[in-house]
Structure formats: structure tokens, C-alpha cells
Scaffold this motif. Structure first.
Motif, PDB file in Angstrom:
ATOM      1  N   ASP A  91       1.395  -4.388 -10.404  1.00 53.75           N
ATOM      2  CA  ASP A  91       1.411  -5.584  -9.963  1.00 53.75           C
ATOM      3  C   ASP A  91       2.484  -6.760 -10.440  1.00 53.75           C
ATOM      4  OD1 ASP A  91       0.484  -5.648 -12.567  1.00 53.75           O
ATOM      5  OD2 ASP A  91      -1.178  -7.182 -12.021  1.00 53.75           O
ATOM      6  N   ARG A 120       4.904  -8.415  -7.792  1.00 55.24           N
ATOM      7  CA  ARG A 120       5.286 -10.003  -7.653  1.00 55.24           C
ATOM      8  C   ARG A 120       6.547 -10.443  -7.634  1.00 55.24           C
ATOM      9  NH1 ARG A 120       0.660 -10.452 -12.186  1.00 55.24           N
ATOM     10  NH2 ARG A 120      -0.885  -9.952 -10.940  1.00 55.24           N
ATOM     11  N   GLU A 138       1.760 -10.872  -3.171  1.00 53.40           N
ATOM     12  CA  GLU A 138       0.408 -11.793  -3.549  1.00 53.40           C
ATOM     13  C   GLU A 138       0.206 -11.260  -5.180  1.00 53.40           C
ATOM     14  OE1 GLU A 138      -2.727 -11.076  -0.992  1.00 53.40           O
ATOM     15  OE2 GLU A 138      -1.537 -12.049   0.676  1.00 53.40           O
ATOM     16  N   ALA A 139      -0.493 -12.373  -5.705  1.00 55.37           N
ATOM     17  CA  ALA A 139      -1.011 -11.997  -7.133  1.00 55.37           C
ATOM     18  C   ALA A 139      -1.979 -10.718  -7.317  1.00 55.37           C
ATOM     19  CB  ALA A 139      -1.659 -13.189  -7.872  1.00 55.37           C
TER      20      ALA A 139
END
Length: 403
Positions: free
Chosen positions: A209, A213, A218-219
């Protein structure tokens, strides 16, 4: 990416999925660079997993997990044969302890047949004892083609293939920036060097993640790290099981539960449990990162997950702190097992992707961000499926280029 011009492609992460993708891209004629922040290959999930080649029993028919697992098994068998690596079909039993679990086991049997898992058969208690004399249960599902391998050896062989095809491995180089470069390219900051590339594939596991990013993704889903702790049978008790012994999954429980796993070196592991790791790479209890803990607690999905499953968390923590409690879970399947039969084994950390709603992301999840493809969730059976995931990702890259 067949039938197209040669591309400069970066792969972020030298785990099994990243190496599989890099290998396929290199063998198709692309100029491939694999970036890895560690100084060695497969140092995280790929090097700490159970070594199981999953047959595809549990997965929702039609899902990426189901289709890529079955394809992955065949590709992995071929790969091991070509590279003279061990691929040992020792079989697996999924054991039901009561009537409720027998009903759930029938559902797994149906899924296994729909997924095309070969030679799966139902065992009553007598047939189970014939196959596994020390295992107790009312019934079991037997998957004779479930196998074990050495995934670290497979990773090394994949890396050799990349280099042989003209690719490069850049180790000890963490990717800290991904930025547009030129008309449709991307610049990658890896360690002290900046690389201008046409395409990038992110498969960074526990950091997936964070790196996604950097590319503007997206988060969510965010990674919540869970440490899986293992015990190992002492050598003189390794014969308690002949093959893999698994529980029937509980749909109310977020993880599979403790099982017994023979390994290619002859040892037998018991586990894993699932306790929240205090660092993304927290393989030991003393590994603590306030930054990582803060990141987890700031993610709304993590807070919702903890509220929903706090009782399971307490149960897992009890097993983490007490060898007796841990072993008692395995004794429900192998009653002869005793505390004196086990010693501590190395732990792993699962990169569990969690949506903002607190849902554990089950299927593989892949984002397409212009010249960047980000693999946001690749839990088990990702190792089994790695070569098939590579096919899938490279086909998506080619389709995106052609559109």
C-alpha cells in the motif's frame, strides 16, 4: 507483452510474485529491472511461508484466487521439473470435528470439484485413520495432489532465469519515489539512483500500500500486519503425521487456524496463529515500530476490524503467550501431541489488506494506474499462484498498451 516493442520495465519487490512477473517480462524480450529493498531475495512473506502448493479447495469458484491457483499449480510443477527442484505431493486432509464442521466440509468439497481440483475424496473416520493413523476426526476431505516445495529455492531459480534473459536485480535499493517522466513513462527512485522506465509493476508485499500510494493510488486497502507464530515437532515426533492436516475454516473467524505442515526438509511445523504485529516486519515480539502502529490505528478499517474480532484476538494472544494453549489447539486433531514434543520455530508476517469498512480483502486485488500496475493484495495462495499471476499481469499490461 508479446508482439510489441521492447520496453523498460521495473518490478518493485523480489518476492515470488515480483520475480515471477520479472521473469515472464524478461523472457518476452523486455528490458527488466527488479528492485528490492533487502539485500537478498524472498526475505519476507515468500521466505517465511509454509511451503505448501495449494490445490485450490477453498476459493470462490470464478474468483482470481480459484482460477490463478489452479493454473499456478500446473505452472509451478513444470517449473520445478525444468529446474530439478523438489515438488512433493504429500496430500492434505481437511478434518471435521463435529456435525457443523461436516456441513461446511461438504461445501468445501463442492467448491473443490467446481474449481477442478483433481482426485478429491471424502473420508469417514475409519478411512481417515487409515490414511493418518494419529489424526482424529468425524470426517475429512482428502486432496492427494496438495504438494510441498522450497519456495526460497524457487525464488533463486526465478532470479537466475531473469538474469539469463538479460534482466537485472537491484538489491538493497528501497523505492522511495514514483513520478511521471516524459509522455507516458515513469521515474523510479531506488536507493541513490533514479531510473527512467516505461512501465512499473508494484508487488511489494508488506509495503504494497505504501509503494502504491507513491504512484498515486488510493489509500485503501491498507496493510495490517499479522504475525503468524509456529512451533516445530522435535525430530523424533515428526512421524506423527504423514501429510498436511488442516482444520475446517470457520466463517466467523478471520483466519484459518492452527494446522500441521510437513516441510521438504523433513520437519513438521504447527501453526500459525495470527496476532497483530507491532511492526510491518515484526517477526519477533520485541520488534516494535511506533510509526507502523500509528499507521494501522489511523486506518478506519483496522479499527472496525479490531472491534468486530476482538474476542478472536484475545484467543490468539493466549496461544501466543502459552505453549500449552497453542498445542491444545493442534491436539484436537492429533491427540498424542504433547507440549514436550514441540520447540519454537521462525514466525512469518502476513500482509493482510483491509478495506475502509473493516473487511479483510479476500481475493487478489490489482490496480492499474497508467504506466503502473500495483498488486494491492496477494495473500495465500499467492506463492502457489505466482507464475499464473505473472501471466495475468503481463496480459493486462499488453491489453492496456493495445487499447
Amino acid at each position: 507483452m508479446t508482439g510489441v516493442s521492447r520496453h523498460r520495465v521495473g518490478v518493485v519487490g523480489a518476492g515470488l510474485v515480483g520475480l515471477s512477473i520479472g521473469r515472464r517480462l524478461a523472457q518476452l524480450g523486455n528490458d527488466v529491472t527488479v528492485f528490492e529493498k533487502e539485500d537478498d531475495l524472498a526475505t519476507h512473506q515468500s521466505g517465511h511461508n509454509s511451503g505448501v502448493v495449494h490445490a485450490g479447495l477453498y476459493y470462490q469458484p470464478g474468483s482470481l484466487k480459484a482460477t490463478l491457483c489452479r493454473r499456478g499449480v500446473e505452472l509451478l510443477r513444470e517449473f520445478c521439473g525444468e529446474h530439478e527442484l523438489e515438488f512433493r505431493e504429500i496430500g492434505k486432509v481437511v478434518v471435521a470435528r463435529n456435525a457443523e464442521e461436516m456441513l461446511r466440509l461438504r461445501d468445501i468439497e463442492t467448491r473443490a470439484h467446481r474449481n477442478g481440483v483433481p482426485r478429491v475424496r471424502w473420508l469417514d473416520s475409519v478411512a481417515l485413520r487409515e490414511l493418518e493413523p494419529n489424526v482424529t476426526g468425524l470426517a475429512a476431505l482428502h486432496s492427494p495432489t496438495t504438494a510441498i516445495v522450497d519456495y526460497r529455492a524457487i525464488a533463486r531459480a526465478m532470479a537466475d532465469d531473469i538474469v539469463a534473459a538479460g534482466g537485472r536485480l537491484v538489491l538493497g535499493a528501497a523505492v522511495t519515489a514514483l513520478a511521471p517522466s516524459g509522455a507516458d513513462g515513469i521515474a523510479v527512485q531506488a536507493g541513490e539512483h533514479r531510473h527512467r522506465l516505461d512501465r512499473v509493476v508494484v508487488c511489494a508485499g508488506l509495503q504494497s500500500d505504501t509503494v502504491a500510494r507513491l504512484a498515486g493510488d488510493e489509500a485503501g486497502p491498507a496493510i495490517v500486519p499479522f504475525r503468524g507464530e509456529y512451533y516445530r515437532l522435535v525430530p523424533e515426533r515428526a512421524g506423527l503425521v504423514r501429510g498436511l492436516v488442516y482444520p475446517v475454516p470457520d466463517p466467523a473467524y478471520p483466519f484459518l487456524g492452527v494446522h500441521l505442515t510437513p516441510r521438504v526438509d523433513g520437519s513438521v511445523d504447527i501453526g500459525p496463529n495470527a496476532v497483530l504485529a507491532m511492526a510491518r516486519e515484526g517477526y519477533r515480539r520485541r520488534d516494535v515500530s511506533l510509526r507502523d502502529i500509528g499507521g494501522v490505528l489511523r486506518w478506519p478499517g483496522a479499527r472496525k476490524l479490531f472491534r468486530q474480532h476482538w474476542r478472536a484476538g484475545v484467543h490468539e494472544m493466549r496461544g501466543s503467550l502459552s505453549t500449552r494453549v497453542f498445542v491444545s489447539a493442534a491436539r484436537e486433531y492429533v491427540p498424542q501431541l504433547r507440549v514436550r514434543d514441540v520447540v519454537r520455530a521462525p514466525a512469518g508476517v502476513r500482509a493482510q489488506a483491509v478495506d475502509a469498512e473493516g473487511t479483510l480483502v479476500d481475493d487478489f486485488r490489482i490496480s492499474h494506474l497508467g504506466p503502473v500496475i500495483a498488486i494491492r493484495n496477494a495473500p495465500s495462495p499467492a506463492a502457489t499462484s505466482s507464475l499464473a499471476i505473472a501471466e495475468h499481469v503481463v496480459d493486462r499490461m499488453a491489453a492496456h498498451q493495445a487499447s
